[in-house]
Motif scaffolding. Structure first.
Motif, mmCIF file in Angstrom:
data_model
loop_
_atom_site.group_PDB
_atom_site.id
_atom_site.type_symbol
_atom_site.label_atom_id
_atom_site.label_comp_id
_atom_site.label_asym_id
_atom_site.label_seq_id
_atom_site.Cartn_x
_atom_site.Cartn_y
_atom_site.Cartn_z
ATOM 1 N N ALA A 111 43.705 33.778 15.299
ATOM 2 C CA ALA A 111 43.356 32.504 14.776
ATOM 3 C C ALA A 111 41.878 32.750 13.699
ATOM 4 N N GLY A 112 41.643 33.681 13.370
ATOM 5 C CA GLY A 112 40.458 33.686 12.160
ATOM 6 C C GLY A 112 39.312 33.945 13.171
ATOM 7 N N ALA A 113 38.524 33.227 13.046
ATOM 8 C CA ALA A 113 36.666 33.421 13.465
ATOM 9 C C ALA A 113 36.420 32.337 14.631
ATOM 10 N N VAL A 114 37.387 32.101 15.530
ATOM 11 C CA VAL A 114 37.359 30.697 16.437
ATOM 12 C C VAL A 114 35.908 31.306 17.575
ATOM 13 N N PRO A 115 35.605 29.970 18.011
ATOM 14 C CA PRO A 115 35.500 30.321 19.283
ATOM 15 C C PRO A 115 35.982 31.515 20.446
ATOM 16 N N VAL A 116 35.207 32.011 20.506
ATOM 17 C CA VAL A 116 35.993 32.418 21.683
ATOM 18 C C VAL A 116 35.029 32.818 23.459
ATOM 19 N N GLU A 117 35.593 31.956 24.047
ATOM 20 C CA GLU A 117 34.674 31.970 25.729
ATOM 21 C C GLU A 117 35.607 33.558 26.451
ATOM 22 N N LEU A 118 34.641 33.873 27.155
ATOM 23 C CA LEU A 118 34.799 35.198 27.576
ATOM 24 C C LEU A 118 34.213 35.227 28.638
ATOM 25 N N ARG A 119 34.760 34.870 30.088
ATOM 26 C CA ARG A 119 34.953 35.522 31.265
ATOM 27 C C ARG A 119 35.051 36.691 31.454
ATOM 28 N N ILE A 120 33.507 37.105 32.688
ATOM 29 C CA ILE A 120 33.960 38.803 33.347
ATOM 30 C C ILE A 120 33.240 38.233 34.723
ATOM 31 N N THR A 121 34.309 38.150 35.408
ATOM 32 C CA THR A 121 34.333 38.355 36.957
ATOM 33 C C THR A 121 34.140 40.029 37.670
ATOM 34 N N VAL A 122 33.751 40.150 38.519
ATOM 35 C CA VAL A 122 33.135 41.466 39.759
ATOM 36 C C VAL A 122 32.681 41.050 40.948
ATOM 37 N N GLY A 123 33.655 41.523 41.133
ATOM 38 C CA GLY A 123 33.697 41.667 42.650
ATOM 39 C C GLY A 123 35.069 41.590 44.030
ATOM 40 N N ASP A 124 34.445 42.073 45.230
ATOM 41 C CA ASP A 124 35.379 41.676 46.071
ATOM 42 C C ASP A 124 37.356 42.787 45.248
ATOM 43 N N GLY A 125 36.174 44.203 44.859
ATOM 44 C CA GLY A 125 37.037 45.010 44.126
ATOM 45 C C GLY A 125 37.662 44.685 43.504
ATOM 46 N N GLU A 126 37.706 43.788 42.050
ATOM 47 C CA GLU A 126 38.261 43.958 40.945
ATOM 48 C C GLU A 126 37.932 43.389 39.625
ATOM 49 N N VAL A 127 37.831 43.433 38.558
ATOM 50 C CA VAL A 127 37.508 42.719 37.874
ATOM 51 C C VAL A 127 38.382 41.987 37.026
ATOM 52 N N GLU A 128 37.881 40.913 37.376
ATOM 53 C CA GLU A 128 38.716 40.018 36.027
ATOM 54 C C GLU A 128 37.595 39.709 34.834
ATOM 55 N N VAL A 129 39.240 39.055 33.719
ATOM 56 C CA VAL A 129 38.904 39.168 32.543
ATOM 57 C C VAL A 129 39.481 38.113 31.673
ATOM 58 N N THR A 130 38.984 37.357 31.938
ATOM 59 C CA THR A 130 39.522 35.915 30.981
ATOM 60 C C THR A 130 38.764 35.606 29.641
#
Length: 442
Positions: free
Chosen positions: A357-376
């Motif tokens: 996609a090139g140098a487009v804005p990226v939204e990075l959300r990382i959630t840590v908790g409840d025994g897991e890591v979620e990367v979106t």
């Protein structure tokens, strides 16, 4: 025409094949192996001779007591089996069989015999080898002089007198023929005995089912380690090259324009410098894993320089595209192994966004908790501009690598187009990965 030629060549090929089977290099090596077995039997035979002679008063077998000789031969076989039960008997037997029996090396087991079945098979092999080898070695010592005597008896009356045969014309003709036949029989029996041992060697000295399973597990572990290192190299070096290519292309275009922005060029070159320096450090860490001598899992010293979620700020700053990082939870609470995998997943996701996609804005959300890591990760799918000169054509193996990392960590991955959600959220691409840890991973 071809059939006729093959038919014509067949009669000559058979005698050559037979001669090669009897006198070829492989037959000679197998004969040496048999004679070696006969030599190894001698200590056991001498011990049996002394023991039986002392217990029975049968005299000295070396003075021509044939009954004592064969009795000692039979009594030596259990002693050989006991010696074959020793763990180190197998590697010694395998070394000789590999060199002289003409079987592929991978058909033999490595290392000492450990289990009862392995020792029993080794004992059977050693007994068979020494028993047959002693017979062939004895015949190889006795028959050639006897055959020479038969062949020369036709011309030497003293030899005929020693053999107690008459001087009739039939005897004169038959004795040389018998001498030649005895030598041919010796060669044929030796070749047959060598072939028998070569056939039995993989059965008795080959790996057991448990050893085959262990070898397969070792190969699987080696392949898994190679794939892991390939992912490490792909994620670290691939992302860095994508970012460097994008920054260098933007700097080149800015220099080509009439109104040059030297500040932008400086920032781009600084980003290239920082990216390459960080990538060199990561590459040293991966190569450090390759340089391990023990072949086991990497130790804490080797993994200390592999980045984790704590290094995300540096990765985002030099990523080559604007990244909106939102972190929920404490990344230091994530175990180091899961944190390293999450970092690599973020790195590869940013690299995919840059490549596609090139140098487009990226939204990075990382959630840590409840025994897991979620990367979106969300990024818009803007129209692709012509690729910069020197950019890599085609896609990569990024999504596959991310899926493999997630699966090996017991997690899951979702990737696909993201529908539009109003004017503020145009259509794009979403990557979501969940990595469990702790009790959740179990």
């Amino acid at each position: 025409m071809t059939s006729t030629a093959a038919t014509t060549a067949a009669p000559g090929a058979t005698p050559r094949s037979a001669a090669r089977a009897l006198f070829g290099r492989q037959a000679r090596l197998r004969w040496v192996h048999l004679v070696l077995g006969g030599a190894l039997l001698m200590p056991f035979w001498l011990l049996s001779v002394v023991t039986i002679g002392s217990l029975t008063g049968a005299g000295n077998a070396l003075e021509g007591n044939t009954r004592l000789q064969f009795a000692a031969y039979a009594a030596a076989l259990p002693l050989i089996a006991v010696a074959g039960w020793l763990p180190m008997a197998r590697p010694l037997s395998v070394a000789a069989a590999r060199s002289l029996c003409g079987q592929p090396a991978e058909r033999f087991a490595d290392g000492p015999a450990r289990s009862r079945s392995q020792r029993a098979r080794t004992a059977c092999w050693l007994t068979l080898h020494l028993c047959v080898g002693a017979a062939v070695a004895g015949a190889s010592l006795a028959l050639p002089p006897f055959a020479v005597a038969l062949m020369t008896a036709a011309f030497l009356p003293g030899v005929r007198a020693y053999l107690a045969v008459d001087s009739s014309p039939a005897t004169i003709v038959l004795l040389p023929l018998l001498g030649v036949a005895s030598l041919v029989a010796l060669v044929a029996v030796s070749a047959a005995a060598g072939a028998l041992l070569a056939r039995c060697a993989p059965l008795l000295l080959g790996p057991s089912p448990a050893e085959r399973l262990a070898a397969a597990e070792r190969r699987a572990a080696e392949l898994s380690e190679r794939n892991r290192l390939a992912r490490e190299l792909h994620d670290s070096v691939g992302h860095a090259l994508s970012a460097v290519t994008l920054q260098a292309g933007a700097a080149r275009r800015m220099l080509d324009e009439r109104h040059r922005d030297l500040d932008f060029v400086t920032r781009a070159l600084t980003a290239i410098e920082e990216t390459t320096r960080r990538t060199v450090d990561e590459l040293d860490a991966v190569l450090g894993l390759l340089r391990q001598d023990d072949g086991g899992p990497p130790g804490p010293e080797a993994l200390a320089t592999v980045p984790t979620l704590a290094s995300l700020d540096t990765l985002v700053a030099a990523g080559g595209a604007p990244v909106d990082l939102r972190l929920a939870g404490d990344p230091l609470a994530v175990p180091a192994q899961v944190s390293r995998e999450a970092y690599r997943i973020v790195q590869e996701g940013l690299g995919n966004a840059l490549r596609h996609a090139g140098a487009v804005p990226v939204e990075l959300r990382i959630t840590v908790g409840d025994g897991e890591v979620e990367v979106t990760m969300d990024n818009p799918t803007a129209e692709r501009r012509p690729a910069p000169r020197g950019a890599r054509a085609g896609g990569g193996r990024g999504l596959r690598g991310i899926a493999e990392r997630a699966a090996l960590s017991g997690g899951r991955m979702e990737a696909g187009p993201r529908p539009a959600a109003g004017a503020a959220s145009p259509p794009g691409w979403r990557l979501r990965v969940v990595l469990p840890y702790g009790a959740r991973a179990q």
